[in-house]
Enzyme design. Structure first.
Site, PDB file in Angstrom:
ATOM      1  CB  SER A 141      -3.185   5.794  -0.711  1.00  0.00           C
ATOM      2  OG  SER A 141      -3.033   6.350   0.348  1.00  0.00           O
ATOM      3  CE1 TYR A 154      -0.702   8.714  -4.755  1.00  0.00           C
ATOM      4  CE2 TYR A 154      -0.808   9.183  -1.997  1.00  0.00           C
ATOM      5  CZ  TYR A 154      -0.552   8.259  -3.222  1.00  0.00           C
ATOM      6  OH  TYR A 154      -0.731   6.189  -2.941  1.00  0.00           O
TER       7      TYR A 154
END
Length: 246
Positions: A141, A154
């Site tokens: 990501s 995250y």
């Protein structure tokens, strides 16, 4: 270049990036092995792919369970005779501020985003080594490169995926011809935000959703680009963000 008769396992294939990637690769000749927990959605995707002349195999499984992954690899080999690549796409993003101590959500992210990737690699690696080649693509990501509010855990999981990918590349590419890529998207129009339970984060996400995000097809195209290179070429990282995202 096409991917004629290459067998590619895709996790999280029932929706979003996984679904779009399965369609893209099948359109270009790959045998796609569809892995997720939702069998109904996988069957529907398989039917859609086959309707367009592609080849797909439904292989239900939970990426957090190493035995499930081994069974998926075994099923792929039994059906197509080999496995040429793995796309570790399954992931969770229940963003929250650390002080709220949503530790159950932290555990789930670690289990899926990190352990799920490790399970996939451990299951497929013996096959790729035996064939002396193949591809591992891990969906990291934009969050691997910078923190954003509510993303402490995250971001940490996606940073782990990015670094693990680089370690894999250095260990496997020179010795076995196994190429490894980290795909690092920014905001994508998927259901990834549906797991957020922190009300403060939900409000902030509404602002982000006002911009034109990436589509899952954009990530599928990036994955195809990495897979379709000559064996001598390893695409290390693909950092792809919406034009409007800062």
């Amino acid at each position: 270049m096409n991917l004629e008769n290459k067998t590619i396992i895709i996790t999280g294939a029932s929706s979003g990036i996984g679904e779009s990637t399965a369609k893209k690769l099948a359109q270009n000749g790959a045998n796609v092995v569809l892995m997720a927990r939702s069998e109904d959605k996988l069957v529907s995707l398989k039917e859609a792919i086959e309707k367009e002349g592609g080849k797909a195999l439904v292989a239900t499984g939970d990426v957090t369970k190493s035995e499930d992954f081994k069974q998926v690899v075994s099923k792929a080999v039994d059906t197509y005779g080999k496995v040429d690549g793995l796309i570790n796409n399954a992931g969770l993003m229940p963003l929250s501020y650390v002080e709220k101590l949503k530790t159950d959500e932290w555990d789930k992210m670690v289990d899926v985003n990190i352990k799920g990737v490790l399970n996939g690699v451990s299951a497929v690696l013996p096959q790729l080594k035996k064939q002396n080649g193949g591809d591992i693509i891990n969906i990291s990501s934009m969050a691997a490169n910078r923190y954003f509010p509510g993303g402490a855990v995250y971001c940490a999981t996606k940073s782990a995926v990015k670094m693990f990918s680089e370690g894999l590349r250095q260990e496997l590419a020179p010795k076995y011809g196994i190429n490894v890529t980290s795909i690092e998207p920014g905001a994508v129009d998927t259901n990834l935000t549906s797991t957020i339970t922190d009300d403060d984060i939900k409000e902030e996400i509404k602002e982000m959703q006002k911009m034109t995000t990436l589509e899952s097809e954009d990530i599928a195209n990036a994955i195809y680009y990495a897979l379709s290179q000559p064996d001598r070429v390893n695409i290390n990282d693909v950092y792809i963000v919406p034009s409007e995202q800062k």
